[in-house]
Design an enzyme around this catalytic site. Sequence first.
Site, PDB file in Angstrom:
ATOM      1  N   ASP A  63       3.664   2.578  12.453  1.00 14.70           N
ATOM      2  CA  ASP A  63       3.849   3.393  11.203  1.00 14.70           C
ATOM      3  C   ASP A  63       5.462   3.065  11.241  1.00 14.70           C
ATOM      4  O   ASP A  63       5.987   3.030   9.942  1.00 14.70           O
ATOM      5  CB  ASP A  63       3.564   4.106  10.900  1.00 14.70           C
ATOM      6  CG  ASP A  63       2.614   5.018  10.275  1.00 14.70           C
ATOM      7  OD1 ASP A  63       1.243   3.912   9.992  1.00 14.70           O
ATOM      8  OD2 ASP A  63       2.024   6.097   9.893  1.00 14.70           O
ATOM      9  N   CYS A  69      -2.631   2.355   1.418  1.00 12.00           N
ATOM     10  CA  CYS A  69      -1.718   0.637   1.741  1.00 12.00           C
ATOM     11  C   CYS A  69      -2.954  -0.441   1.982  1.00 12.00           C
ATOM     12  O   CYS A  69      -3.883   0.140   2.596  1.00 12.00           O
ATOM     13  CB  CYS A  69      -0.341   1.219   2.511  1.00 12.00           C
ATOM     14  SG  CYS A  69       0.957   1.811   1.818  1.00 12.00           S
TER      15      CYS A  69
END
EC number: 2.5.1.7
Length: 428
Positions: free
Chosen positions: A304, A116
């Site tokens: 996260d 990512c």
Amino acid sequence: MQKLLIEGGHDLTGQVRISGAKNSAVALLPAAILADSAVTIEGLPEISDVDTLGDLLEEIGGSVSRDGQDITIHPEKMMAMPLPNGKVKKLRASYYFMGAMLGKFNKAVIGLPGGCFLGPRPIDQHIKGFEALGAEVTNEQGAIYLRANELRGARIYLDVVSVGATINIMLAAVKAKGRTTIENAAKEPEIIDVATLLTNMGAKIKGVGTDVIRIDGVPSLHGCRHTIIPDRIEAGTYAIAAAAKGKEVIIDNVIPQHLESLIAKLREMDVTIEESDEQLYIARNRPLKSVDIKTLVYPGFPTDLQQPFTSLLTQATHSGVITDTIYSARLKHIDELRRMNAVIKVEGGSVIVSGPVQLEGARVKASDLRAGASLIIAGLLADGITEITGLDHIDRGYERLTEKLSSLGANIWREEMTDIEIMQDQNM
């Protein structure tokens, strides 16, 4: 290519079982390189990142066999094969091959990793650690070259608390001569999990879970069996989904202590949470109060979970402020949430979410793994149907997500995209 469709408005109820930790799995698999005999890791999540790492282990000569959620790695015939291109670039955690191959072979060539895009996430602390242990590190044509005559223990102070650097230095140091001390080490549960595997293989490691880790090098490591810890980020994602659209949800196979910061914030919002040894019970029976969150290294609020939490805050009364001190560029979900009628402002390094608002179904794209989770939670809340593309990101980190949410009562399914839709998606 597939897209994910969610018909919003359906309450979640029932029980969901959490998979093994993605952020452990991506380090445990490369760690098996260090052993002289077979390593079996039990309870691994069935996600694409695990498949990619298994393929990479085979590329360097390992034998990898899978039995459901258990993987056995035979490292006996592994070689220091260069991995400058290909699958190594598909995920960021492939950098753990640097520490593991350096520790095993005293050399490695690893393509600069992918995964990512979350803004600047340098690996300078990893390189600092490898150099302190005696390695020469160069960057040649987009690959990192590591070479050492021998590795010797060293005292290494991390300038920033880094999970990746802490694990990578551990991997490189377990067979180095003498003692290695890592100061300002990260304390995440996944680091403890990796250290437990290495200890079971014969490594001598003390202080894991504190900010000073001491490693006394050993000449060889043997195979073992190891059971991975549950995924605290997956558990947190389902906890946030339950707070957003749940009646009564039980989250099974979770270690509540790993989620204390999230649980505290959900309780501040008036969500009912009960904890037992391996379960969380979550019920929402009152309007949500808004809260502020600031992401921090463990045991602080996890970066996260910042993006999924943004979707939850759209349902809370008044404004909440989110500040991500770990990855400040983790903002690509915000424009997509605005397409769904969310009222969100970005000011400086903070995100201000106003609510409550009725989200509306829309066509949106997941730009990274946790942005995908954010959009799924928004889709559960939205009026109408939400179409989400970019599923390759989501499949990197969430095992059987469609099935798990369906079992809780969500109306969620996948469809193949048409050629026209694929072209439109590439232009989004």
